[in-house]
Design a protein around this motif. Structure first.
Motif, PDB file in Angstrom:
ATOM      1  N   ILE A  10       0.761  -1.047  -0.121  1.00 22.52           N
ATOM      2  CA  ILE A  10       0.094  -0.006  -0.045  1.00 22.52           C
ATOM      3  C   ILE A  10       1.038   1.126  -0.015  1.00 22.52           C
ATOM      4  CG2 ILE A  10      -1.485   1.295   1.239  1.00 22.52           C
ATOM      5  CD1 ILE A  10      -2.826  -1.096   2.354  1.00 22.52           C
ATOM      6  N   LYS A  11       1.765   1.243   0.830  1.00 19.85           N
ATOM      7  CA  LYS A  11       2.648   2.406   0.863  1.00 19.85           C
ATOM      8  C   LYS A  11       3.333   2.544  -0.588  1.00 19.85           C
ATOM      9  CE  LYS A  11       6.827   4.220   3.203  1.00 19.85           C
ATOM     10  NZ  LYS A  11       8.041   3.970   4.386  1.00 19.85           N
ATOM     11  N   ARG A  12       3.902   1.448  -1.077  1.00 18.98           N
ATOM     12  CA  ARG A  12       4.622   1.724  -2.458  1.00 18.98           C
ATOM     13  C   ARG A  12       3.750   2.180  -3.461  1.00 18.98           C
ATOM     14  NH1 ARG A  12       5.396  -0.328  -7.091  1.00 18.98           N
ATOM     15  NH2 ARG A  12       3.472  -1.740  -6.761  1.00 18.98           N
ATOM     16  N   GLN A  13       2.561   1.561  -3.285  1.00 20.20           N
ATOM     17  CA  GLN A  13       1.472   2.212  -4.454  1.00 20.20           C
ATOM     18  C   GLN A  13       1.076   3.844  -4.338  1.00 20.20           C
ATOM     19  OE1 GLN A  13      -1.353   0.001  -6.532  1.00 20.20           O
ATOM     20  NE2 GLN A  13      -1.312  -1.697  -5.190  1.00 20.20           N
ATOM     21  N   LEU A  14       1.170   4.162  -3.109  1.00 13.96           N
ATOM     22  CA  LEU A  14       0.808   5.527  -2.881  1.00 13.96           C
ATOM     23  C   LEU A  14       1.848   6.270  -2.719  1.00 13.96           C
ATOM     24  CD1 LEU A  14      -1.879   5.010   0.151  1.00 13.96           C
ATOM     25  CD2 LEU A  14      -2.321   5.259  -2.371  1.00 13.96           C
ATOM     26  N   ASP A  15       3.169   5.906  -2.953  1.00 16.75           N
ATOM     27  CA  ASP A  15       4.304   6.849  -2.954  1.00 16.75           C
ATOM     28  C   ASP A  15       4.253   7.541  -4.387  1.00 16.75           C
ATOM     29  OD1 ASP A  15       7.889   6.585  -3.115  1.00 16.75           O
ATOM     30  OD2 ASP A  15       6.539   8.109  -2.423  1.00 16.75           O
ATOM     31  N   GLY A  16       4.133   8.591  -4.345  1.00 16.91           N
ATOM     32  CA  GLY A  16       4.238   9.358  -5.536  1.00 16.91           C
ATOM     33  C   GLY A  16       3.051   9.642  -6.225  1.00 16.91           C
ATOM     34  N   TYR A  17       1.706   9.032  -5.577  1.00 16.96           N
ATOM     35  CA  TYR A  17       0.695   9.144  -6.187  1.00 16.96           C
ATOM     36  C   TYR A  17      -0.080  10.494  -6.155  1.00 16.96           C
ATOM     37  CZ  TYR A  17      -4.532   8.900  -6.400  1.00 16.96           C
ATOM     38  OH  TYR A  17      -5.746   8.910  -6.770  1.00 16.96           O
ATOM     39  N   THR A  18      -0.567  10.943  -7.247  1.00 12.50           N
ATOM     40  CA  THR A  18      -1.025  12.357  -7.414  1.00 12.50           C
ATOM     41  C   THR A  18      -2.387  12.381  -7.565  1.00 12.50           C
ATOM     42  OG1 THR A  18      -0.479  12.327  -9.807  1.00 12.50           O
ATOM     43  CG2 THR A  18       1.083  13.038  -8.360  1.00 12.50           C
ATOM     44  N   GLU A  19      -2.965  13.237  -7.263  1.00 13.79           N
ATOM     45  CA  GLU A  19      -4.658  13.644  -7.247  1.00 13.79           C
ATOM     46  C   GLU A  19      -4.756  14.905  -8.377  1.00 13.79           C
ATOM     47  OE1 GLU A  19      -7.716  12.903  -6.292  1.00 13.79           O
ATOM     48  OE2 GLU A  19      -6.797  10.948  -5.395  1.00 13.79           O
ATOM     49  N   PRO A  20      -5.744  14.840  -9.041  1.00  9.30           N
ATOM     50  CA  PRO A  20      -5.860  15.928 -10.161  1.00  9.30           C
ATOM     51  C   PRO A  20      -6.054  17.340  -9.408  1.00  9.30           C
ATOM     52  CG  PRO A  20      -7.779  14.331 -10.261  1.00  9.30           C
ATOM     53  CD  PRO A  20      -6.874  13.877  -9.468  1.00  9.30           C
ATOM     54  N   LEU A  21      -5.342  18.296 -10.117  1.00  5.67           N
ATOM     55  CA  LEU A  21      -5.580  19.636  -9.256  1.00  5.67           C
ATOM     56  C   LEU A  21      -6.846  20.013  -9.409  1.00  5.67           C
ATOM     57  CD1 LEU A  21      -1.930  20.872  -9.997  1.00  5.67           C
ATOM     58  CD2 LEU A  21      -2.841  20.421  -7.832  1.00  5.67           C
ATOM     59  N   PRO A  22      -7.507  20.950  -8.588  1.00 10.90           N
ATOM     60  CA  PRO A  22      -8.727  21.668  -8.796  1.00 10.90           C
ATOM     61  C   PRO A  22      -8.595  22.704  -9.868  1.00 10.90           C
ATOM     62  CG  PRO A  22      -7.769  22.426  -6.844  1.00 10.90           C
ATOM     63  CD  PRO A  22      -7.077  21.429  -7.124  1.00 10.90           C
ATOM     64  N   PRO A  23      -9.655  22.852 -10.829  1.00  8.39           N
ATOM     65  CA  PRO A  23      -9.652  23.904 -11.804  1.00  8.39           C
ATOM     66  C   PRO A  23      -9.527  25.179 -11.104  1.00  8.39           C
ATOM     67  CG  PRO A  23     -11.434  22.792 -11.698  1.00  8.39           C
ATOM     68  CD  PRO A  23     -10.891  22.071 -10.931  1.00  8.39           C
ATOM     69  N   GLY A  24      -8.734  26.047 -11.643  1.00 12.53           N
ATOM     70  CA  GLY A  24      -8.439  27.482 -11.035  1.00 12.53           C
ATOM     71  C   GLY A  24      -7.776  27.545  -9.705  1.00 12.53           C
TER      72      GLY A  24
ATOM     73  N   ALA B  64      -2.676  14.931  -2.729  1.00 15.44           N
ATOM     74  CA  ALA B  64      -2.788  13.388  -2.395  1.00 15.44           C
ATOM     75  C   ALA B  64      -2.732  13.086  -0.716  1.00 15.44           C
ATOM     76  CB  ALA B  64      -2.052  12.601  -3.105  1.00 15.44           C
ATOM     77  N   VAL B  65      -1.548  13.734  -0.488  1.00 14.89           N
ATOM     78  CA  VAL B  65      -1.153  13.560   1.002  1.00 14.89           C
ATOM     79  C   VAL B  65      -2.007  14.164   1.923  1.00 14.89           C
ATOM     80  CG1 VAL B  65       0.803  14.724   2.658  1.00 14.89           C
ATOM     81  CG2 VAL B  65       1.452  13.763   0.405  1.00 14.89           C
ATOM     82  N   CYS B  66      -2.633  15.404   1.615  1.00 16.14           N
ATOM     83  CA  CYS B  66      -3.645  16.165   2.222  1.00 16.14           C
ATOM     84  C   CYS B  66      -4.942  15.101   2.277  1.00 16.14           C
ATOM     85  CB  CYS B  66      -3.939  17.504   1.968  1.00 16.14           C
ATOM     86  SG  CYS B  66      -2.394  18.707   2.114  1.00 16.14           S
ATOM     87  N   PRO B 150      -4.254   2.587  -7.061  1.00 14.92           N
ATOM     88  CA  PRO B 150      -4.132   3.376  -5.967  1.00 14.92           C
ATOM     89  C   PRO B 150      -5.418   4.378  -5.425  1.00 14.92           C
ATOM     90  CG  PRO B 150      -2.370   3.410  -7.690  1.00 14.92           C
ATOM     91  CD  PRO B 150      -3.479   2.938  -7.970  1.00 14.92           C
ATOM     92  N   ARG B 151      -5.933   4.885  -6.526  1.00 18.23           N
ATOM     93  CA  ARG B 151      -7.165   5.632  -6.135  1.00 18.23           C
ATOM     94  C   ARG B 151      -8.382   4.932  -5.293  1.00 18.23           C
ATOM     95  NH1 ARG B 151     -11.605   4.312  -9.107  1.00 18.23           N
ATOM     96  NH2 ARG B 151     -11.205   3.142 -10.970  1.00 18.23           N
ATOM     97  N   VAL B 152      -8.308   3.543  -5.302  1.00 16.58           N
ATOM     98  CA  VAL B 152      -9.191   2.806  -4.565  1.00 16.58           C
ATOM     99  C   VAL B 152      -8.623   2.582  -3.122  1.00 16.58           C
ATOM    100  CG1 VAL B 152     -10.324   0.481  -4.400  1.00 16.58           C
ATOM    101  CG2 VAL B 152     -10.120   1.492  -6.663  1.00 16.58           C
ATOM    102  N   LEU B 153      -7.520   2.473  -2.928  1.00 15.67           N
ATOM    103  CA  LEU B 153      -6.617   2.380  -1.871  1.00 15.67           C
ATOM    104  C   LEU B 153      -6.822   3.755  -1.171  1.00 15.67           C
ATOM    105  CD1 LEU B 153      -3.241   0.752  -2.872  1.00 15.67           C
ATOM    106  CD2 LEU B 153      -5.071  -0.283  -1.556  1.00 15.67           C
ATOM    107  N   MET B 154      -6.509   4.986  -1.865  1.00 14.51           N
ATOM    108  CA  MET B 154      -7.153   6.216  -1.312  1.00 14.51           C
ATOM    109  C   MET B 154      -8.527   6.387  -0.584  1.00 14.51           C
ATOM    110  SD  MET B 154      -4.380   8.340  -1.240  1.00 14.51           S
ATOM    111  CE  MET B 154      -5.032   9.922  -1.100  1.00 14.51           C
ATOM    112  N   GLN B 155      -9.514   5.759  -1.110  1.00 13.96           N
ATOM    113  CA  GLN B 155     -10.616   5.740  -0.879  1.00 13.96           C
ATOM    114  C   GLN B 155     -11.024   4.708   0.465  1.00 13.96           C
ATOM    115  OE1 GLN B 155     -13.022   4.435  -4.122  1.00 13.96           O
ATOM    116  NE2 GLN B 155     -12.626   5.996  -5.502  1.00 13.96           N
ATOM    117  N   PHE B 156     -10.301   3.433   0.262  1.00 17.01           N
ATOM    118  CA  PHE B 156     -10.266   2.839   1.509  1.00 17.01           C
ATOM    119  C   PHE B 156      -9.642   3.757   2.834  1.00 17.01           C
ATOM    120  CE2 PHE B 156     -11.639  -0.210  -0.857  1.00 17.01           C
ATOM    121  CZ  PHE B 156     -11.037  -1.096  -1.467  1.00 17.01           C
ATOM    122  N   ILE B 157      -8.569   4.241   2.496  1.00 18.89           N
ATOM    123  CA  ILE B 157      -8.187   5.181   3.361  1.00 18.89           C
ATOM    124  C   ILE B 157      -8.843   6.033   4.062  1.00 18.89           C
ATOM    125  CG2 ILE B 157      -6.214   6.399   4.420  1.00 18.89           C
ATOM    126  CD1 ILE B 157      -4.402   4.900   2.492  1.00 18.89           C
TER     127      ILE B 157
END
Lengths: 399, 219
Positions: A10-24, B64-66, B150-157
């Motif tokens: 889990i830690k490895r998969q979430l390392d460097g994981y990015t979420e899309p930035l909000p518009p604006g 993602a961290v937040c 990974p997005r599913v794991l984020m949802q679990f957390i």
């Protein structure tokens, strides 16, 4: 702590994981990270608004002041309008005998103080018959046109004075409403109806007396001097053409279709087609009745504007430009009448606009306009009042 | 004549506008290809373009961290912006120590900001019975976990209670000891250990359920 493999995964998969930035998001963050800049911008906007208000007030004040000092009528209406007025410089007053119209009259060129004394004691003048030329004026607001007051001198000449037209004479106002110009980028099409209040002297209203040459010191003097000098040159009577002795101007009306192009960074250009209707009642020299003069002008205006304050609800802008108009049709006393030369003008204004919605806005635009002499003998409100204070208010459609 | 003047003015204005846009693009392009160190240097000098590049390059990771701590996207975005405000204001304190140091520093700032917000919300020491989870649980196969996006794991957390989620993040993702966690959150070590255990149980059940539903084929 035991590190289960699945947790490590889990830690490895979430390392460097990015979420899309909000518009604006950057814009929102930018407003937060630069509070000092926002504060400066806020102060700058407030300064601009203050400057805009000062500018609007200054333009209004200048227009009113200019109007108060303006000579009503460019020339003596008893003289042909299209004759150049020679200016004679005389170092000392002199009496010059001339003849006009078969009657003897002496035209005296006097100094300013002497003209004042002359005006007060015109009836008591001795052997010299003096024509005191005062500047024509318009009508008072709400009053009937008065016949020019006359005081005969011993020489039989008349002293003509005329009441001054008031600034906001009901005869000299026209309404304005303007529609349609684009607010954001690209092109816009609109319809504009313009209104220009005339510029007249407030002197009579303020002092209760008719303006004399002392109130307009130099102009009347030069007028008299030039008139006398011209008479010296030619003993032939000057009244060779029809001369206008009085004119009443009605509310001009302008209607136009405008196209506006946003240039970016607050700049915009605007042009289109402008129709103006001028109507006047004119009385010619030697006539007792007034004739109606109706003129139809078509013109092409060109204006540039700069929006220096732009808020969600308000904006302030400066505009300047001009127009070229041509009389395309006219009638005078029922007969076809036209003005050959083109009418050029310059305009300047400061405007405030309130955005009532995304596509509609209200605006008020005080400004000034100057109409160049077209060189014709046609008497219009623009001929008599070339520099005018104008107030436009209207409604805009933006898309 | 009027149209000629209009055309001339428009041409001049277009040229000025184009030059300004080109200048802005050049400045932005400069920072787009900069390495971490140069970017940090630009941000420390308050270059607007450098700050924007930093936001666009690392903003997704910081969000993602937040999100791992907030469990809610809207909260996470606010916390992220708070974190960037602190980063930009404290760039003079940052010292570049090699590749990845900038990102690591930024993530620490984001974690601290998130913890601060969680303390203010007073949700860190809330123990919630999570479906009466037993202490013992079947550990999911790590290979199966690889199949989970990974997005599913984020949802679990994100579904974990705030206290469990925070301890889980600090312990598993950040690698903190219970002593450090207890110090950070103002709780005792036993509470930290208990909340971590409960978080693992809950997470394991969610992973198992997902695997059963999706039949990843590891069977």
């Amino acid at each position: 702590m035991n590190d289960e493999l699945w947790l490590k995964e889990i830690k490895r998969q979430l390392d460097g994981y990015t979420e899309p930035l909000p518009p604006g998001g950057w814009e929102q963050l930018q407003q937060r990270i630069s509070p000092r800049k926002a504060h400066v911008m806020h102060l700058r906007h407030r300064a601009f608004w203050a400057a805009a208000a000062v500018l609007v007030a200054a333009v209004s004040w200048m227009g009113l002041r200019w109007v108060q000092q303006e000579v009503v009528g460019a020339t003596d209406l008893s003289m042909p309008m299209d004759e150049a007025m020679p200016v004679a410089t005389l170092s000392e007053p002199s009496s010059l005998p001339v003849s006009t119209g078969g009657a003897s009259a002496t035209y005296t060129v006097r100094s300013r103080a002497e003209r004042l004394a002359q005006a007060d004691a015109v009836r008591n003048e001795g052997s010299v018959a003096t024509v005191t030329v005062t500047l024509p004026a318009g009508e008072e607001e709400g009053k009937e046109t008065e016949e020019p007051s006359r005081a005969e001198t011993q020489g039989g000449e008349e002293v003509r004075t005329r009441p001054v037209r008031s600034l906001f004479s009901s005869d000299n106002h026209r309404r304005s409403a303007t529609t349609s110009s684009r607010r954001h980028g690209g092109w816009s099409v609109g319809v504009e109806v313009g209104n220009v209040p005339s510029a007249t002297s407030l002197l009579e209203q303020e002092t209760g007396r008719q303006p004399l040459m002392d109130d307009m010191p130099d102009y009347a003097g030069r007028l008299q001097e030039g008139y006398a000098a011209d008479l010296l040159k030619s003993p032939v009577p000057l009244r060779a053409e029809k001369c206008v002795s009085d004119a009443r101007h009605k509310w001009p009306i302008s209607v136009g279709a405008m196209v506006r192009k946003e240039l970016g960074h607050g700049w915009a250009m605007e042009t289109g087609l402008l129709y103006t209707y001028l109507e006047s009642d004119i009385r010619y020299e030697g006539k007792a009745t007034y004739v109606t003069q109706k003129l139809h002008y078509l013109g092409i205006p060109l204006r540039g504007s700069w929006t220096f304050v732009s808020q969600p609800r308000f904006s302030a802008y400066l505009s300047a430009g001009g127009a070229v108009e041509k009389c395309v049709s006219g009638r005078q006393d029922g007969a076809h009448y036209t003005v050959k030369p083109v009418q050029c003008s310059l305009t300047g204004a400061a405007g405030l606009q309130y955005h009532t919605s995304r596509h509609t806005s209200l605006y008020v635009e005080p400004g000034v306009a100057y109409y160049f002499d077209d060189g014709s003998s046609t008497v219009t409100i623009r001929k008599e009042h070339p520099f005018q204070f104008r107030l436009q208010a209207g409604f805009r459609l933006n898309y | 004549m009027q149209y000629l003047c209009t055309g001339c003015i428009y041409m001049v204005w277009s040229r000025i506008n184009t030059r300004r846009q080109q200048k802005d693009n050049v400045v932005r392009t400069q920072f787009e290809h900069m390495n971490e160190e140069a970017l940090a240097e630009g941000c420390s000098r308050h270059h607007e373009a450098a700050r924007r590049e930093l936001y666009e390059r690392y903003g997704g990771m910081m969000l993602a961290v937040c999100l791992r701590y907030a469990g809610n996207r809207e909260l996470a975005q606010d916390w992220m912006h708070d974190g960037f405000c602190k980063i930009f204001s404290a760039f003079h304190k940052f010292e570049w120590r090699g590749p990845g140091s900038l990102r690591a520093w930024m993530e620490r700032v984001m974690v601290n900001v998130s913890l601060q917000h969680l303390r203010e919300r007073n949700v860190l020491d809330t123990a919630v019975d999570f479906d009466e989870a037993p202490q013992a649980y079947e550990e999911p196969d790590h290979e199966a976990v690889q199949k989970i996006p990974p997005r599913v794991l984020m949802q679990f957390i994100g579904r974990l209670p705030a206290g469990y989620r925070t301890v889980f993040n600090l312990a598993v993702i950040e690698g903190r000891t219970h002593k450090e966690i207890a110090s950070l959150l103002g709780i005792n070590e036993r509470s930290s250990s208990s909340q971590l255990a409960r978080a693992k149980v809950a997470l394991a059940r969610m992973v198992q359920r997902w695997m059963d539903e999706n039949e990843t084929g590891y069977e």
